[in-house]
Design a protein around this motif. Structure first.
Motif, mmCIF file in Angstrom:
data_model
loop_
_atom_site.group_PDB
_atom_site.id
_atom_site.type_symbol
_atom_site.label_atom_id
_atom_site.label_comp_id
_atom_site.label_asym_id
_atom_site.label_seq_id
_atom_site.Cartn_x
_atom_site.Cartn_y
_atom_site.Cartn_z
ATOM 1 N N VAL A 4 -11.295 9.754 6.682
ATOM 2 C CA VAL A 4 -10.747 10.773 5.775
ATOM 3 C C VAL A 4 -9.227 10.707 5.743
ATOM 4 C CG1 VAL A 4 -10.567 13.255 5.340
ATOM 5 C CG2 VAL A 4 -12.741 12.283 6.060
ATOM 6 N N SER A 5 -8.608 10.558 6.895
ATOM 7 C CA SER A 5 -7.149 10.464 6.915
ATOM 8 C C SER A 5 -6.685 9.165 6.264
ATOM 9 C CB SER A 5 -6.604 10.582 8.340
ATOM 10 O OG SER A 5 -7.186 9.613 9.176
ATOM 11 N N GLY A 6 -7.479 8.111 6.339
ATOM 12 C CA GLY A 6 -7.155 6.871 5.625
ATOM 13 C C GLY A 6 -7.192 7.060 4.118
ATOM 14 N N LEU A 7 -8.198 7.805 3.641
ATOM 15 C CA LEU A 7 -8.277 8.089 2.200
ATOM 16 C C LEU A 7 -7.156 9.006 1.741
ATOM 17 C CD1 LEU A 7 -12.129 8.515 1.685
ATOM 18 C CD2 LEU A 7 -10.672 6.656 0.871
ATOM 19 N N VAL A 8 -6.798 9.972 2.576
ATOM 20 C CA VAL A 8 -5.675 10.868 2.232
ATOM 21 C C VAL A 8 -4.376 10.068 2.168
ATOM 22 C CG1 VAL A 8 -4.282 12.802 3.063
ATOM 23 C CG2 VAL A 8 -6.771 12.948 3.095
ATOM 24 N N LEU A 9 -4.183 9.168 3.122
ATOM 25 C CA LEU A 9 -2.992 8.318 3.111
ATOM 26 C C LEU A 9 -2.954 7.463 1.852
ATOM 27 C CD1 LEU A 9 -0.465 7.268 4.585
ATOM 28 C CD2 LEU A 9 -1.952 5.581 5.693
ATOM 29 N N LEU A 10 -4.099 6.896 1.480
ATOM 30 C CA LEU A 10 -4.167 6.093 0.248
ATOM 31 C C LEU A 10 -3.861 6.944 -0.981
ATOM 32 C CD1 LEU A 10 -4.759 3.456 -1.258
ATOM 33 C CD2 LEU A 10 -7.177 4.106 -1.253
ATOM 34 N N ALA A 11 -4.388 8.161 -1.034
ATOM 35 C CA ALA A 11 -4.128 9.044 -2.181
ATOM 36 C C ALA A 11 -2.655 9.402 -2.293
ATOM 37 C CB ALA A 11 -4.972 10.315 -2.060
ATOM 38 N N VAL A 12 -2.011 9.655 -1.165
ATOM 39 C CA VAL A 12 -0.582 9.996 -1.185
ATOM 40 C C VAL A 12 0.245 8.795 -1.636
ATOM 41 C CG1 VAL A 12 1.385 10.604 0.279
ATOM 42 C CG2 VAL A 12 -0.767 11.836 0.510
ATOM 43 N N ILE A 13 -0.058 7.621 -1.085
ATOM 44 C CA ILE A 13 0.676 6.403 -1.472
ATOM 45 C C ILE A 13 0.435 6.099 -2.937
ATOM 46 C CG2 ILE A 13 0.815 3.907 -1.116
ATOM 47 C CD1 ILE A 13 0.229 4.476 1.867
ATOM 48 N N TRP A 14 -0.818 6.225 -3.405
ATOM 49 C CA TRP A 14 -1.144 5.929 -4.804
ATOM 50 C C TRP A 14 -0.369 6.872 -5.735
ATOM 51 C CZ3 TRP A 14 -2.955 7.713 -9.387
ATOM 52 C CH2 TRP A 14 -3.450 6.772 -10.292
ATOM 53 N N THR A 15 -0.299 8.150 -5.374
ATOM 54 C CA THR A 15 0.414 9.118 -6.215
ATOM 55 C C THR A 15 1.902 8.815 -6.280
ATOM 56 O OG1 THR A 15 -1.210 10.792 -5.613
ATOM 57 C CG2 THR A 15 0.837 11.573 -6.573
ATOM 58 N N VAL A 16 2.494 8.490 -5.153
ATOM 59 C CA VAL A 16 3.930 8.177 -5.134
ATOM 60 C C VAL A 16 4.211 6.926 -5.967
ATOM 61 C CG1 VAL A 16 5.839 7.433 -3.647
ATOM 62 C CG2 VAL A 16 4.370 9.321 -2.940
ATOM 63 N N PHE A 18 2.379 5.810 -8.390
ATOM 64 C CA PHE A 18 2.107 6.142 -9.793
ATOM 65 C C PHE A 18 3.327 6.773 -10.451
ATOM 66 C CE2 PHE A 18 0.131 8.931 -13.073
ATOM 67 C CZ PHE A 18 -0.391 7.926 -13.873
ATOM 68 N N PHE A 19 3.987 7.683 -9.731
ATOM 69 C CA PHE A 19 5.188 8.309 -10.298
ATOM 70 C C PHE A 19 6.342 7.317 -10.425
ATOM 71 C CE2 PHE A 19 3.326 12.510 -9.007
ATOM 72 C CZ PHE A 19 3.188 12.981 -10.302
ATOM 73 N N ILE A 20 6.331 6.275 -9.620
ATOM 74 C CA ILE A 20 7.344 5.228 -9.769
ATOM 75 C C ILE A 20 7.017 4.337 -10.956
ATOM 76 C CG2 ILE A 20 8.301 3.158 -8.672
ATOM 77 C CD1 ILE A 20 7.919 4.633 -5.973
ATOM 78 N N VAL A 21 5.734 4.066 -11.179
ATOM 79 C CA VAL A 21 5.300 3.149 -12.245
ATOM 80 C C VAL A 21 5.362 3.813 -13.629
ATOM 81 C CG1 VAL A 21 3.266 1.923 -13.138
ATOM 82 C CG2 VAL A 21 3.892 1.706 -10.743
ATOM 83 N N LEU A 22 5.175 5.119 -13.703
ATOM 84 C CA LEU A 22 5.117 5.804 -14.996
ATOM 85 C C LEU A 22 6.261 5.464 -15.957
ATOM 86 C CD1 LEU A 22 3.765 9.398 -14.349
ATOM 87 C CD2 LEU A 22 2.794 7.656 -15.829
ATOM 88 N N PRO A 23 7.512 5.520 -15.547
ATOM 89 C CA PRO A 23 8.566 5.254 -16.529
ATOM 90 C C PRO A 23 8.838 3.771 -16.802
ATOM 91 C CG PRO A 23 9.544 5.900 -14.456
ATOM 92 C CD PRO A 23 8.067 6.035 -14.295
ATOM 93 N N LEU A 24 8.203 2.855 -16.086
ATOM 94 C CA LEU A 24 8.466 1.435 -16.291
ATOM 95 C C LEU A 24 7.906 0.970 -17.636
ATOM 96 C CD1 LEU A 24 7.639 0.038 -12.743
ATOM 97 C CD2 LEU A 24 9.861 0.667 -13.672
ATOM 98 N N ARG A 25 8.672 0.183 -18.352
ATOM 99 C CA ARG A 25 8.298 -0.366 -19.661
ATOM 100 C C ARG A 25 7.864 0.719 -20.647
ATOM 101 N NH1 ARG A 25 5.118 -5.989 -18.479
ATOM 102 N NH2 ARG A 25 6.778 -6.947 -17.280
ATOM 103 N N LEU A 26 8.505 1.848 -20.579
ATOM 104 C CA LEU A 26 8.183 2.960 -21.461
ATOM 105 C C LEU A 26 8.989 2.840 -22.752
ATOM 106 C CD1 LEU A 26 6.781 5.748 -21.830
ATOM 107 C CD2 LEU A 26 8.863 6.746 -20.905
ATOM 108 N N GLU A 27 8.304 2.811 -23.863
ATOM 109 C CA GLU A 27 8.968 2.799 -25.166
ATOM 110 C C GLU A 27 8.759 4.170 -25.797
ATOM 111 O OE1 GLU A 27 9.085 0.356 -29.388
ATOM 112 O OE2 GLU A 27 7.438 0.042 -28.005
#
Length: 95
Positions: A4-16, A18-27
């Motif tokens: 469970v803590s491994g999945l929580v760690l993955l969810a936190v890393i994935w979210t962070v 994702f917020f970094i990837v969102l503005p990349l190549r944005l037109e």
């Protein structure tokens, strides 16, 4: 670290990531020259959320593997980052 803590760690890393990837190549609609009535010119013109999620997963999983591997190997523990010595073992009095 449990599953469970491994999945929580993955969810936190994935979210962070994702917020970094969102503005990349944005037109924006303003850059494309086709502003939909009722939206801002800075709104995305073609927002492909599936592609952003795939790119996020592509980067988040290896980052998670490195961090989880470091935690599981014991190379870095919680006591290593205990700067205020709050986790020190209490002295046992032998009376």
């Amino acid at each position: 670290m449990g599953p469970v803590s491994g999945l929580v760690l993955l969810a936190v890393i994935w979210t962070v990531v994702f917020f970094i990837v969102l503005p990349l190549r944005l037109e924006t609609q303003g850059e494309a020259g086709e502003i939909v009535p009722g939206t801002h010119a800075s709104s995305p013109a073609n927002f492909d959320i599936k592609r952003k999620a795939k790119v996020t997963t592509f980067w988040a999983v290896p980052i998670w593997v490195v961090i989880a591997g470091t935690i599981l190997s014991g190379a870095i523990t919680v006591r290593d980052i205990d700067w205020f010595e709050r986790m020190s073992t209490p002295e046992v009095s032998r009376d």
